[in-house]
Design an enzyme around this catalytic site. Structure first.
Site, mmCIF file in Angstrom:
data_model
loop_
_atom_site.group_PDB
_atom_site.id
_atom_site.type_symbol
_atom_site.label_atom_id
_atom_site.label_comp_id
_atom_site.label_asym_id
_atom_site.label_seq_id
_atom_site.Cartn_x
_atom_site.Cartn_y
_atom_site.Cartn_z
ATOM 1 N N GLN A 283 0.815 -1.217 0.000
ATOM 2 C CA GLN A 283 0.000 0.000 0.000
ATOM 3 C C GLN A 283 0.851 1.271 0.000
ATOM 4 O O GLN A 283 0.499 2.272 -0.601
ATOM 5 C CB GLN A 283 -0.894 0.022 1.246
ATOM 6 N N GLY B 103 4.308 2.493 -0.846
ATOM 7 C CA GLY B 103 4.904 3.036 -2.060
ATOM 8 C C GLY B 103 6.365 2.678 -2.112
ATOM 9 O O GLY B 103 6.784 1.662 -1.554
ATOM 10 N N GLU C 161 6.306 8.801 5.356
ATOM 11 C CA GLU C 161 6.038 7.664 6.250
ATOM 12 C C GLU C 161 7.017 7.716 7.408
ATOM 13 O O GLU C 161 7.935 8.542 7.430
ATOM 14 C CB GLU C 161 6.140 6.337 5.469
ATOM 15 N N ASP D 45 9.200 -20.473 1.849
ATOM 16 C CA ASP D 45 9.777 -21.592 1.100
ATOM 17 C C ASP D 45 11.218 -21.294 0.641
ATOM 18 O O ASP D 45 12.082 -22.163 0.706
ATOM 19 C CB ASP D 45 8.929 -21.906 -0.150
ATOM 20 N N HIS E 140 4.103 -4.665 11.799
ATOM 21 C CA HIS E 140 3.602 -3.352 11.376
ATOM 22 C C HIS E 140 2.673 -2.854 12.464
ATOM 23 O O HIS E 140 1.839 -3.607 12.965
ATOM 24 C CB HIS E 140 2.851 -3.503 10.049
ATOM 25 N N ARG F 70 9.024 2.204 12.993
ATOM 26 C CA ARG F 70 7.979 1.208 13.316
ATOM 27 C C ARG F 70 8.206 0.532 14.655
ATOM 28 O O ARG F 70 7.270 0.255 15.397
ATOM 29 C CB ARG F 70 7.956 0.134 12.252
ATOM 30 N N HIS G 180 4.481 -8.499 9.479
ATOM 31 C CA HIS G 180 4.402 -7.816 8.186
ATOM 32 C C HIS G 180 5.572 -8.133 7.262
ATOM 33 O O HIS G 180 5.399 -8.268 6.063
ATOM 34 C CB HIS G 180 4.344 -6.316 8.461
ATOM 35 N N ARG H 20 13.390 -2.373 9.339
ATOM 36 C CA ARG H 20 13.290 -1.805 7.987
ATOM 37 C C ARG H 20 12.578 -0.458 7.989
ATOM 38 O O ARG H 20 11.520 -0.298 8.616
ATOM 39 C CB ARG H 20 12.522 -2.770 7.087
#
Ligand code: SIN
Length: 547
Positions: free
Chosen positions: A60, A62, A126, A222, A243, A290, A351, A386
């Protein structure tokens, strides 16, 4: 965990394909690598489901890139390093932020729908970015816009051979070198040996190992599990990014994300008493990194004895909100919620997997012939936490580097691996089959409650014991997608719990209730895992080349 993975069902015919370059994964990293490589090489791209069923498609926020006035790669570098809490690889971050702007401009040629006003690209803000630098398309539909444009470019404008519904069982190795992958076609159950000079792993993350995640159903880790079995070094598995704002509605494993861009546009977080609280934890308030926002939310939720806080966008203009956030608006409507009128219940949700398969700055793993890019890789750009919207950028930048490097790598190869053929050992029938859905439920429950956002040694140890018991109980007669997935998820879950127990400190996304402080003296380092050589050859049932 080791077991004979590539054992085939008796008498089964093996199909065969051969490529110069085999790309595994249909998100931004896989598509970028495949389109780039196809300019020179014969490329096959396999994806586990469809191009709509990827984490990229759901993105969502960007893509972060220093393209705005007053911005610079140096500022982007500083923000990324600061969010990464001492564990970023500075060389890799420098590559990310300095090559990022050109890669984003190239992407804009393929995907013309990036949001603009008066011809100027709109930059969003953000958490933990010191200024607006997030490009987005279709408001909060960046992932689907970018995915669709790249998939179309791969389908129509390139020579990539595309295969959907192709589940990768294992990487093929010969003398420690990766020479392709064995796959299971989910439509007809057929097995195929895909032989290639170079394999690019771009299989994404592993959110489905948790009980609540924003990731799609296919994100079962995987790629990391198969690379580990093939002998690749993996690292930083304890850094699972939660998140802050997953929609908190009961009974759902795959959770609707309520994008951070909303806080970037001025939405607030409020506790049970209706008060804003983030400024008490960080001067950046709701736009702290975050990990800091998650810590603040958890502290408030604990104190108030509740399972969520609220996101409040009701002071923002309704028409503009619906237009800027069409996906969130539609998702909330399904739950009877209105972004412009209601307080939205939100709680931290699994997340993003920061850790993964270790690569250098050219995407090379420790296994010759195997590259990795995107969420499956650990390039070192994210450190312990991140920075928002750096992940799509990472896929773009490092897949481009993979393409440039594989030109050099294939050029140097003396031998043509495409001529190799293989014997696959057969597995002994177990005589009984475990219930994979029940096993998956047990695994995700343990991970959610014992290896979740806030961790403590006793629960981590219990998780390891329970995952160990589950692993040793499982028996399968016939191996299909669900069976392979649960084994991969158990590999991931077990290693995440082990690393989380080992790291006796709190850093970035890894929060320990019993070790709340950062401990640079002991822990400013990575935890790297590599399967011992004897287990690689004995346990994994590797294919053996025939004359
Ligand atoms: C978001 O939209 O909040 C997620 C962006 C990201 O994970 O980078």
């Amino acid at each position: 965990m080791t077991r004979p993975y590539v054992a085939t069902r008796s008498g089964e015919m093996l199909h065969r394909r051969s490529f110069d370059v085999l790309v595994l994964g249909g998100g931004i990293a896989g598509l970028t690598a495949a389109i780039g490589a196809a300019r020179r090489w014969r490329v096959g791209l396999l994806t586990k489901s469809t191009f709509e069923e990827t984490t990229t498609f759901l993105a969502q926020g960007g893509i972060a890139a220093a393209i705005g006035e007053g911005d610079s790669p140096e500022l982007h570098l500083q923000d990324t390093l600061q969010a990464g809490a001492g564990l970023c690889d500075e060389e890799a971050v420098r590559v990310l932020v300095s090559e990022g702007p050109d890669r984003v401009r190239e992407l804009m040629d393929i995907c013309p729908r990036f949001d603009k006003v008066d011809g100027q690209i709109v930059l969003g803000r953000e958490g933990a970015h010191s200024l607006p630098r997030i490009v987005h398309a279709g408001g909060d539909a960046t992932g689907s816009e970018v995915s669709s444009a790249l998939a179309e470019a791969a389908r129509l404008g390139s020579r990539v051979q595309l295969y959907e519904d192709e589940f990768v069982i294992d990487l093929l190795t010969v003398d420690g070198r990766c020479v392709g992958a064995l796959t299971l076609n989910l439509a007809d159950g057929g097995l195929t040996l895909n032989v290639a000079m170079v394999t690019v792993l771009a299989t994404g993350g592993a959110g489905q190992v948790y009980g609540r995640t924003t990731n799609p159903l296919v994100a079962t880790g995987d790629g990391v599990a198969m690379a580990y079995r093939a002998g690749a070094a993996i690292r930083d598995l304890e850094f699972v990014q939660f998140h802050p704002t997953g929609l908190a509605v009961p009974g759902q494993q795959t959770v609707q994300l309520v994008t951070e861009a909303l806080r970037g546009e001025g939405a607030y977080l409020r506790n049970a008493a209706g008060e804003r609280f983030m400024t008490e934890y960080d001067s950046r308030g709701e736009l702290a990194s975050r990990d800091i926002v998650v810590r603040g939310m958890v502290a408030e939720m604990r104190r108030d004895g509740v399972e969520h806080v609220h996101l409040d966008a009701t002071h923002l203009e309704a028409g503009w909100l619906y237009e800027r956030f069409p996906r969130v608006t539609a998702g909330l409507r399904e739950h009877g919620l209105d972004l412009a009128k209601d307080l939205i219940p939100v709680a931290p949700v699994c997340h993003y997997f920061i850790g993964g398969v270790v690569t250098d700055v050219w995407g090379r793993t420790t296994v010759p012939g195997l590259y990795a890019s995107g969420e499956v890789a650990s390039t070192g750009v994210h450190g312990a936490n991140r920075l928002a919207s750096n992940s799509l950028l990472e896929g773009l930048v490092f897949s481009d580097r993979v393409v440039r490097d594989l030109d050099r790598y294939i050029g140097r190869l003396g031998e043509d691996v495409r001529r190799l053929s293989f014997d696959i050992p057969e597995g002994a029938p177990a005589g009984t089959s475990s219930d994979t859905a029940a096993a998956r439920g047990r695994l995700t429950d343990v991970m959610q409650h014992k290896v979740g956002v806030l961790r403590r040694a006793p629960e981590l140890q219990e998780a390891l014991d329970e995952l160990g018991a589950l692993t040793s109980e499982l028996r399968f007669d016939l191996m299909g997608e669900a069976e392979y997935e649960i084994l991969n998820m158990l590999t991931l879950g077990t290693q995440i719990a082990k690393c989380a127990l080992l790291r006796g400190e709190s850093r970035g996304a890894h929060l320990r209730d019993d070790f709340p402080e950062l401990d640079d003296e002991r822990w400013r380092k990575h935890i790297t895992l590599r399967l011992p050589e004897h287990e690689r050859s004995e346990g994994v049932g590797k294919v053996t080349p025939r004359e």
